[in-house]
Design a protein around this motif. Structure first.
Motif, PDB file in Angstrom:
ATOM      1  N   HIS A 280      36.580 -30.105 -10.756  1.00  0.00           N
ATOM      2  CA  HIS A 280      37.528 -29.208 -11.473  1.00  0.00           C
ATOM      3  C   HIS A 280      37.062 -28.123 -12.875  1.00  0.00           C
TER       4      HIS A 280
ATOM      5  N   PRO B 166      39.244 -45.234 -15.343  1.00  0.00           N
ATOM      6  CA  PRO B 166      39.310 -44.685 -16.495  1.00  0.00           C
ATOM      7  C   PRO B 166      40.360 -43.595 -16.758  1.00  0.00           C
ATOM      8  N   ILE B 167      40.508 -43.422 -15.121  1.00  0.00           N
ATOM      9  CA  ILE B 167      40.889 -41.109 -14.354  1.00  0.00           C
ATOM     10  C   ILE B 167      42.296 -41.514 -13.088  1.00  0.00           C
ATOM     11  N   CYS B 168      42.070 -42.779 -12.246  1.00  0.00           N
ATOM     12  CA  CYS B 168      42.677 -43.009 -12.314  1.00  0.00           C
ATOM     13  C   CYS B 168      44.112 -44.381 -12.702  1.00  0.00           C
ATOM     14  N   LEU B 169      43.399 -45.046 -12.943  1.00  0.00           N
ATOM     15  CA  LEU B 169      43.912 -46.502 -13.771  1.00  0.00           C
ATOM     16  C   LEU B 169      43.727 -47.507 -12.372  1.00  0.00           C
TER      17      LEU B 169
ATOM     18  N   ARG C  11      30.232 -32.446 -18.966  1.00  0.00           N
ATOM     19  CA  ARG C  11      29.625 -34.303 -19.359  1.00  0.00           C
ATOM     20  C   ARG C  11      29.579 -35.329 -18.771  1.00  0.00           C
TER      21      ARG C  11
ATOM     22  N   GLU D 117      37.461 -31.701 -26.629  1.00  0.00           N
ATOM     23  CA  GLU D 117      37.332 -32.945 -26.816  1.00  0.00           C
ATOM     24  C   GLU D 117      37.825 -33.958 -25.589  1.00  0.00           C
TER      25      GLU D 117
ATOM     26  N   ARG E 173      48.975 -41.453 -11.297  1.00  0.00           N
ATOM     27  CA  ARG E 173      48.923 -42.428 -12.527  1.00  0.00           C
ATOM     28  C   ARG E 173      49.848 -41.883 -13.380  1.00  0.00           C
TER      29      ARG E 173
ATOM     30  N   ARG F 203      27.941 -38.185 -24.338  1.00  0.00           N
ATOM     31  CA  ARG F 203      28.019 -36.929 -24.832  1.00  0.00           C
ATOM     32  C   ARG F 203      26.888 -36.289 -23.940  1.00  0.00           C
TER      33      ARG F 203
ATOM     34  N   SER G  83      38.807 -35.606 -22.718  1.00  0.00           N
ATOM     35  CA  SER G  83      38.232 -36.875 -21.617  1.00  0.00           C
ATOM     36  C   SER G  83      39.461 -37.215 -20.442  1.00  0.00           C
ATOM     37  N   PRO G  84      39.037 -37.333 -19.460  1.00  0.00           N
ATOM     38  CA  PRO G  84      40.354 -37.852 -17.987  1.00  0.00           C
ATOM     39  C   PRO G  84      40.507 -38.655 -18.529  1.00  0.00           C
ATOM     40  N   ALA G  85      39.304 -39.798 -19.352  1.00  0.00           N
ATOM     41  CA  ALA G  85      39.580 -41.554 -19.226  1.00  0.00           C
ATOM     42  C   ALA G  85      40.757 -41.481 -20.360  1.00  0.00           C
TER      43      ALA G  85
ATOM     44  N   PHE H   8      42.662 -34.270 -15.716  1.00  0.00           N
ATOM     45  CA  PHE H   8      41.038 -33.650 -16.217  1.00  0.00           C
ATOM     46  C   PHE H   8      41.846 -32.333 -17.097  1.00  0.00           C
TER      47      PHE H   8
ATOM     48  N   ASP I 238      47.836 -36.187 -10.662  1.00  0.00           N
ATOM     49  CA  ASP I 238      47.990 -37.067 -10.242  1.00  0.00           C
ATOM     50  C   ASP I 238      49.626 -38.165 -10.499  1.00  0.00           C
TER      51      ASP I 238
ATOM     52  N   CYS J 287      37.949 -39.992  -7.672  1.00  0.00           N
ATOM     53  CA  CYS J 287      38.138 -39.590  -9.327  1.00  0.00           C
ATOM     54  C   CYS J 287      36.982 -38.945  -9.850  1.00  0.00           C
TER      55      CYS J 287
ATOM     56  N   PRO K 187      32.398 -37.741 -17.989  1.00  0.00           N
ATOM     57  CA  PRO K 187      33.965 -37.794 -18.208  1.00  0.00           C
ATOM     58  C   PRO K 187      34.559 -38.689 -19.149  1.00  0.00           C
ATOM     59  N   LEU K 188      34.375 -39.760 -19.913  1.00  0.00           N
ATOM     60  CA  LEU K 188      34.675 -40.397 -20.229  1.00  0.00           C
ATOM     61  C   LEU K 188      34.553 -40.253 -21.713  1.00  0.00           C
ATOM     62  N   VAL K 189      35.450 -40.875 -22.947  1.00  0.00           N
ATOM     63  CA  VAL K 189      35.845 -40.247 -24.438  1.00  0.00           C
ATOM     64  C   VAL K 189      34.675 -40.121 -24.919  1.00  0.00           C
ATOM     65  N   LYS K 190      34.405 -39.253 -25.577  1.00  0.00           N
ATOM     66  CA  LYS K 190      33.218 -38.977 -25.984  1.00  0.00           C
ATOM     67  C   LYS K 190      31.415 -39.238 -26.496  1.00  0.00           C
TER      68      LYS K 190
ATOM     69  N   ALA L  17      37.249 -35.194  -8.304  1.00  0.00           N
ATOM     70  CA  ALA L  17      37.895 -34.366  -8.882  1.00  0.00           C
ATOM     71  C   ALA L  17      38.228 -33.236 -10.145  1.00  0.00           C
ATOM     72  N   TYR L  18      37.187 -34.704 -11.311  1.00  0.00           N
ATOM     73  CA  TYR L  18      36.657 -33.992 -12.015  1.00  0.00           C
ATOM     74  C   TYR L  18      35.325 -32.799 -12.506  1.00  0.00           C
TER      75      TYR L  18
END
Lengths: 195, 507
Positions: free
Chosen positions: B152, B123-126, B165, A96, A6, B172, A98-100, A65, A3, B145, B167-170, B148-149
């Motif tokens: 992938h 949070p992915i493409c901003l 899981r 760990e 981005r 679960r 993450s795409p975020a 990703f 991307d 997004c 796609p957000l950080v940590k 796409a996640y």
């Protein structure tokens, strides 16, 4: 297909808070958005304080990703970073991820890692065991490495390169200063001086 | 999730969610496990049966816990598809179970491609967007997004996609199949279905894929009535004809254990003992390279190999001619010391022992390789008999005899693996007697059916066949009796000191 939009956005975001974060990023080749260079200031109150650490960043084609590939170009004495290759052991750069997350947050995590090493998940076993057994010795080694390899940014590097070519240290410093740190111009002038 | 928990209260307090994984079974585990091991019952499942079985478990959990089927699937996956354990653990500690499995409660539903009231940053493409999808955890990302996640994960991470899981950080929370199916492309959906099915069989402790190439069946071991865990080798037969061991997925190897077979195969592969011994004891003749063992006498070697006859010095491998007259001046000469002799004897003895078992193992093994040929030969014989005037039905006994022969040979090859690892004791003596008896009748049977058609005597064949079958059964019984006795002894040794400290919980 990564991307690119981005990536461009991330780059501008990173450039915004240079002062507060102690991070800087650049693209050595403007046409290749997937190759970044970054610098991190050593966190205050750690043996890395005062050092500037260069990081090489390769963005994979399916970024975001897949995590970016990061490694230290500046040599560093740290339990989670290879003292030989600069390879980094950090969970968010592996499983760990993450795409975020962004390059910026990843670099901030690296900075946090420099403040708080995790010797139980080591990349460099020698450093990790020293860190656990003899903290004082670890600190002084890390400090020494910081002074030797990470002090004074690119200028020292340039001086070292020029000195290796056989010029006097003082002459090199003067030439670099004259051309605002531009290594190539300094070299040209030095060579012209010879002729 | 559950509307009325009081109805479902359980009075046993055996495991909470955190140690649920180790604590695999209910209290029957503490009873003496039944040791007599009848052949364990199993069923062969086709892909449709697998789907049905999976759906039944999902339905059971979803109905009992009043949750979405896709959440039930995630819960089941984290409990190795044991529906009863999901349910009982859930009623003991609902939050703990949900958190551990990565499931959101039913009050937090997943949202697929909705529009947010306020624009937010994906949070992915901003980008600032309003469209979003989210799991029950409420972590939003714009639908392209998110797709796409998910795509992938399916395209690049193989079976691991099943455990992907949020796609957000940590975070679960696990992706649910409902969300994946809504966001993935058709091709990805099909792949994902395959992964789900694979993961179902891989995660389920009582299921295993048939190892035959391109066979799509799986074998289900029927749960032992006492709830005892499944351990050890078990011979199973797939509907496709493949016979294998459920525990190690290799060829059926009774009476040898999985571990014995594993060690044996490694041993045969690197053939280390032969190598060790050759290294220690022989040298290649410098002229013809034949391995030569020095059996005694002086260092003046004369190669006995066919036309070689080369004369050389054992010590320096140089031609003997140069030594003549001044043998003792060979400067590399060294007397072998006692230690070395001992070492050589040991490795030679070990090799001879190994070769003894190996040669017999491989002999039966290679006879088996001709299995198909043997079957074909029998067909031909039956045809020949028909030509001689007997009817087709009469000839069928030959077919049965051939199958018996193959079964005996199959077992015999592994009896040598078993015997190789047996300590020299009474049981080994008995076992080898049973083995010898079986081998004798097997060879008799083999010899009889390989005779020319006109010499085959039906009664003799039947006699040998019955003898072989009986002796095969005897051999297996002896092995089983010994295993039971050993397990009993081990159990007594382990249980007597611990008996007092173990909770006697037969509530």
């Amino acid at each position: 297909m990564s991307d690119l939009k981005r990536i461009r956005k991330e780059f501008t975001e990173c450039k915004k808070d240079l002062e507060t974060s102690g991070l800087d990023v650049s693209m050595p080749d403007e046409s290749n958005l997937l190759h970044w260079k970054a610098t991190i200031k050593g966190p205050v109150g750690t043996p890395y304080e005062g050092g500037i650490f260069r990081i090489d960043i390769q963005l994979p084609s399916d970024y975001p990703f897949v995590p970016p590939k990061m490694k230290y170009e500046t040599r560093i004495w740290h339990p989670n970073i290879s003292s030989e290759s600069g390879a980094i052991c950090l969970d968010i750069l592996k499983n760990e991820w993450s795409p975020a997350l962004t390059i910026r947050t990843a670099l901030l995590s690296l900075q946090a890692l420099m403040s708080a090493p995790e010797p139980d998940d080591p990349q460099d076993a020698v450093v990790a065991s020293q860190y656990k057994k003899n903290t004082a010795e670890f600190s002084s080694t890390a400090k020494y490495w910081t002074e030797t390899y990470a002090s004074g940014s690119n200028e020292d590097d340039a001086i070292r390169k020029l000195v290796e070519m056989g010029f006097e240290v003082d002459v090199c410093k003067r030439a670099l200063k004259q051309f605002g740190g531009d290594e190539n111009k300094a070299l040209d002038s030095l060579l012209a001086g010879l002729a | 999730m559950a509307d009325d928990e009081s109805e479902m209260l359980f009075d046993n307090s055996c495991d909470d969610a955190s140690d649920a994984e180790e604590d695999d079974d209910d209290y029957s585990e503490f009873e003496q496990p039944s040791l007599a091991q009848a052949p364990r019952p199993f069923r062969c499942l086709r892909p449709d049966d697998l789907r049905e079985m999976q759906a039944a478990a999902v339905k059971r959990v979803a109905e009992t816990l009043c949750c979405e089927p896709s959440d039930a699937t995630v819960l089941l996956r984290s409990f190795k598809w044991d529906a009863e354990r999901v349910i009982s653990s859930y009623f003991e500690n609902p939050e703990g179970v949900l958190e551990k499995a990565g499931v959101c409660g039913s009050s937090n539903r997943a949202v697929i491609d909705a529009a947010a009231a306020q624009p937010y940053q994906c949070p992915i493409c901003l980008e600032m967007v309003t469209a979003f999808s989210a799991l029950g955890c409420g972590h939003r990302a714009c639908t392209p997004c998110y797709s796409a996640y998910v795509g992938h994960k399916i395209d690049d991470e193989g079976t691991a996609a099943v455990r992907a899981r949020c796609p957000l950080v940590k975070c679960r929370v696990q992706l649910t199949d409902a969300l994946v199916n809504a966001l993935a492309t058709d091709a990805q959906r099909a792949r994902y279905a395959v992964y789900l099915e694979r993961a179902f069989v891989d995660d389920h402790p009582r299921l295993a894929w048939c190892p035959a190439p391109s066979c799509t069946h799986a074998i289900l071991m029927v749960q032992p009535a006492d709830g005892a865990p499944l351990t050890g080798a078990a011979r199973v037969a797939c509907a496709c004809g493949e016979v294998f061991c459920f525990a190690c997925l290799r060829d059926d190897h009774s009476p040898a254990t999985c571990e014995q077979l594993r060690l044996w195969l490694i041993k045969c592969k690197d053939d280390s003992e032969t190598y060790n011994w050759l290294q220690a004891n022989t040298r290649a003749c410098p002229a013809c390279k034949t391995s030569v063992e020095k059996s005694g006498g002086c260092n003046h070697m004369t190669c006995r190999h066919a036309s070689c006859g080369h004369e050389w010095c054992w010590v320096c491998a140089g031609p003997w001619k140069e030594h003549s007259g001044n043998f003792y001046t060979c400067n590399r000469f060294k007397e072998t010391d006692d230690e070395e002799v001992k070492r050589k004897d040991l490795s030679k003895a070990a090799l001879e022992r190994y070769l003894h078992y190996y040669s017999r193992y491989i002999n039966h093994h290679s006879s088996l390789m001709l299995e198909e040929k043997t079957r074909q030969a029998m067909e031909d014989k039956i045809a020949e008999m028909q030509a001689l005037g007997s009817n087709w039905l009469d000839g069928q006994y030959l077919k049965e005899a051939t199958e018996s022969l193959i079964a005996c040979r199959h077992a015999l090859q592994y009896t040598y693996v078993y015997a190789f690892y047996l300590p020299a004791d009474n049981h080994k003596e008995l076992f080898q007697m049973a083995q010898r008896d079986l081998e004798m009748t097997t060879e008799d049977l083999s010899a009889e059916i390989e005779k020319p058609v006109e010499q085959i005597v039906r009664l003799t064949v039947l006699h040998h066949q019955q003898m072989s079958e009986r002796r095969l059964a005897n051999l297996f019984n002896a092995v089983e009796a010994h295993r039971v006795a050993e397990a009993q002894a081990a159990l007594e040794a382990a249980h007597v000191p611990g008996a007092l400290s173990r909770p006697q919980s037969q509530a």
